[in-house]
Design a protein around this motif. Structure first.
Motif, mmCIF file in Angstrom:
data_model
loop_
_atom_site.group_PDB
_atom_site.id
_atom_site.type_symbol
_atom_site.label_atom_id
_atom_site.label_comp_id
_atom_site.label_asym_id
_atom_site.label_seq_id
_atom_site.Cartn_x
_atom_site.Cartn_y
_atom_site.Cartn_z
ATOM 1 N N GLU A 176 0.824 -1.200 0.000
ATOM 2 C CA GLU A 176 0.000 0.000 0.000
ATOM 3 C C GLU A 176 0.864 1.258 0.000
ATOM 4 N N ARG A 177 0.292 2.324 -0.503
ATOM 5 C CA ARG A 177 0.962 3.628 -0.449
ATOM 6 C C ARG A 177 0.956 4.126 0.992
ATOM 7 N N GLN A 178 2.085 4.698 1.383
ATOM 8 C CA GLN A 178 2.202 5.229 2.731
ATOM 9 C C GLN A 178 2.000 6.743 2.699
ATOM 10 N N PRO A 179 0.952 7.234 3.304
ATOM 11 C CA PRO A 179 0.707 8.683 3.280
ATOM 12 C C PRO A 179 1.785 9.439 4.052
ATOM 13 N N VAL A 180 2.187 10.572 3.497
ATOM 14 C CA VAL A 180 3.184 11.409 4.184
ATOM 15 C C VAL A 180 2.563 12.678 4.754
ATOM 16 N N GLY A 181 1.423 13.062 4.241
ATOM 17 C CA GLY A 181 0.811 14.299 4.738
ATOM 18 C C GLY A 181 -0.514 14.580 4.055
ATOM 19 N N PRO A 206 -7.425 14.837 8.514
ATOM 20 C CA PRO A 206 -7.106 13.577 9.209
ATOM 21 C C PRO A 206 -6.125 13.814 10.347
ATOM 22 N N ASP A 207 -6.318 13.107 11.429
ATOM 23 C CA ASP A 207 -5.424 13.229 12.575
ATOM 24 C C ASP A 207 -4.121 12.478 12.325
ATOM 25 N N GLY A 208 -3.057 13.017 12.883
ATOM 26 C CA GLY A 208 -1.770 12.320 12.863
ATOM 27 C C GLY A 208 -0.930 12.558 11.636
ATOM 28 N N PHE A 209 -1.377 13.445 10.737
ATOM 29 C CA PHE A 209 -0.609 13.716 9.525
ATOM 30 C C PHE A 209 -0.367 15.219 9.391
ATOM 31 N N PRO A 210 0.856 15.626 8.998
ATOM 32 C CA PRO A 210 1.141 17.069 8.848
ATOM 33 C C PRO A 210 0.427 17.654 7.633
ATOM 34 N N LEU A 211 0.094 18.911 7.735
ATOM 35 C CA LEU A 211 -0.498 19.630 6.610
ATOM 36 C C LEU A 211 0.636 20.197 5.768
ATOM 37 N N ILE A 212 0.653 19.858 4.494
ATOM 38 C CA ILE A 212 1.734 20.275 3.603
ATOM 39 C C ILE A 212 1.288 21.521 2.851
ATOM 40 N N ALA A 231 8.218 16.602 1.017
ATOM 41 C CA ALA A 231 8.001 15.160 1.129
ATOM 42 C C ALA A 231 9.294 14.433 1.469
ATOM 43 N N GLY A 232 10.416 14.904 0.900
ATOM 44 C CA GLY A 232 11.702 14.290 1.213
ATOM 45 C C GLY A 232 12.081 14.477 2.674
ATOM 46 N N VAL A 233 11.795 15.640 3.230
ATOM 47 C CA VAL A 233 12.109 15.894 4.637
ATOM 48 C C VAL A 233 11.245 15.024 5.538
ATOM 49 N N LEU A 234 9.937 14.954 5.253
ATOM 50 C CA LEU A 234 9.040 14.138 6.074
ATOM 51 C C LEU A 234 9.453 12.670 6.042
ATOM 52 N N SER A 235 9.922 12.182 4.900
ATOM 53 C CA SER A 235 10.344 10.784 4.794
ATOM 54 C C SER A 235 11.610 10.511 5.586
ATOM 55 N N ALA A 236 12.424 11.557 5.823
ATOM 56 C CA ALA A 236 13.695 11.374 6.533
ATOM 57 C C ALA A 236 13.556 11.505 8.044
ATOM 58 N N LEU A 237 12.435 12.038 8.534
ATOM 59 C CA LEU A 237 12.278 12.254 9.970
ATOM 60 C C LEU A 237 12.039 10.949 10.712
ATOM 61 N N PRO A 238 12.607 10.799 11.899
ATOM 62 C CA PRO A 238 12.307 9.631 12.728
ATOM 63 C C PRO A 238 10.830 9.640 13.126
ATOM 64 N N PRO A 239 10.228 8.473 13.354
ATOM 65 C CA PRO A 239 8.804 8.427 13.697
ATOM 66 C C PRO A 239 8.434 9.309 14.885
ATOM 67 N N ALA A 240 9.308 9.370 15.906
ATOM 68 C CA ALA A 240 8.985 10.177 17.088
ATOM 69 C C ALA A 240 8.912 11.658 16.753
ATOM 70 N N VAL A 241 9.775 12.131 15.850
ATOM 71 C CA VAL A 241 9.763 13.538 15.451
ATOM 72 C C VAL A 241 8.635 13.792 14.456
ATOM 73 N N LEU A 242 8.429 12.849 13.516
ATOM 74 C CA LEU A 242 7.371 13.018 12.518
ATOM 75 C C LEU A 242 6.011 13.161 13.175
ATOM 76 N N ALA A 243 5.786 12.444 14.269
ATOM 77 C CA ALA A 243 4.498 12.517 14.956
ATOM 78 C C ALA A 243 4.237 13.899 15.542
ATOM 79 N N GLN A 244 5.288 14.742 15.699
ATOM 80 C CA GLN A 244 5.123 16.074 16.284
ATOM 81 C C GLN A 244 4.924 17.169 15.242
ATOM 82 N N VAL A 245 5.135 16.861 13.965
ATOM 83 C CA VAL A 245 5.049 17.880 12.923
ATOM 84 C C VAL A 245 3.581 18.231 12.684
ATOM 85 N N ASP A 246 3.289 19.523 12.742
ATOM 86 C CA ASP A 246 1.914 19.983 12.528
ATOM 87 C C ASP A 246 1.712 20.495 11.103
#
Length: 306
Positions: A176-181, A206-212, A231-246
């Motif tokens: 499946e495609r993995q949503p990034v934002g 949607p909750d849990g995804f940054p607005l691009i 999109a490249g930056v979001l893909s490089a972030l660790p899961p713990a940091v990605l979860a904080q991006v608004d």
């Protein structure tokens, strides 16, 4: 002068037989010479007839052919063995091919079961029903183009593989495609992956995804676009940091920045280059400099906070 030798007549009387004056055979009453009783030793006394000569020649020819056949068999023995081996191997291969063809295209291998695995957002049962038009088709004759067309109806599927499990089953493994934002289009929020392919759309974010907030196409269309950098930056972030991006924004590929949930702090990222090193720096800063309102990792070897 020598005296002549007198010739004496043989004696006659009892016990003596008179000698014949001639040594040749006496003619019989028919005037033919009498047989002397001795065998005729002349080489021409017994010549073979033409029939005997033909018979001997035929026998000689048969013997010559027999010898020649024996010699030919002796000298071609190895080649005949090789030829027999090749013929035997070809016969085995032909039999196997025929058996495979007969089995492969027989109803024994007709498709009866479809299993879809690897789904999380998709309903596997829905995908299986979409592929049900392949049921009843022998496994070697499955319509791959038809399967691809059926799966194209699900935008969430990024790739897939089809595994045949004889005699009557296939397994479709879906990635499946993995949503990034999320991108906002009017009053709708569309969940997209790194290729900017829409996954789902709703009126509520949607909750849990940054607005691009970035324009342009994906990296495969426009590598210098703001969306590709974000999109490249979001893909490089660790899961713990990605979860904080608004919210993440990028007007160009070199000015990516984002805000963090809760604190509202701003992270200045810069370009997508050295994203792995920048992500490690940011993760360390969020632990060592809690409460900061600004984190600048645009220069990964000289980070600042404020």
């Amino acid at each position: 002068m020598t005296e002549p030798i007198p010739v004496l007549a043989p004696p006659t009387g009892a016990g003596h037989t008179s000698a014949r004056s001639d040594s040749g055979p006496r003619p019989d009453t028919a005037g033919r010479p009498e047989s002397t009783g001795r065998p005729d030793t002349s080489p021409y006394s017994r010549l073979p007839s033409n029939r005997e000569i033909d018979k001997a020649l035929r026998a000689a020819r048969r013997e010559r052919k027999r010898v020649e056949r024996g010699e030919v068999r002796r000298f071609t023995k190895r080649s005949r063995r090789r030829r027999l081996a090749w013929l035997a191997a070809a016969g085995v291969v032909a039999a196997l091919v025929l058996a495979v063809v007969l089995v492969a295209y027989s109803p024994l291998l007709a498709l009866r079961h479809i299993q879809v695995v690897g789904t999380s957002r998709l309903d596997a049962t829905t995908v299986e029903k979409k592929l049900s038009d392949q049921l009843g088709t022998p496994l070697p004759l499955l319509d791959q183009a038809g399967i691809s067309s059926d799966l194209a109806a699900f935008p969430l599927i990024r790739s897939y593989t089809v595994e045949s499990h004889p005699p009557d089953s296939i397994v479709v493994r879906v990635v499946e495609r993995q949503p990034v934002g999320v991108i906002q289009r009017g009053g709708a929020f569309t969940l997209v992956d790194a290729a900017k392919v829409p996954i789902s759309s709703s009126e509520k974010r949607p909750d849990g995804f940054p607005l691009i907030a970035a324009g342009g196409g994906a990296a495969d269309v426009d590598a210098d676009s703001g969306f590709a950098a974000a999109a490249g930056v979001l893909s490089a972030l660790p899961p713990a940091v990605l979860a904080q991006v608004d919210t993440i924004s990028a007007k160009t590929k070199d000015d990516v920045s984002f805000t963090l949930r809760g604190s509202g702090a701003t992270v200045v990222w810069g370009s997508a280059e050295d994203s792995g090193l920048k992500a490690a720096d940011l993760e360390a800063l969020l632990k060592s400099a809690k409460g900061s309102s600004r984190y600048d990792v645009s220069s990964p070897h000289s980070v600042t906070t404020g």
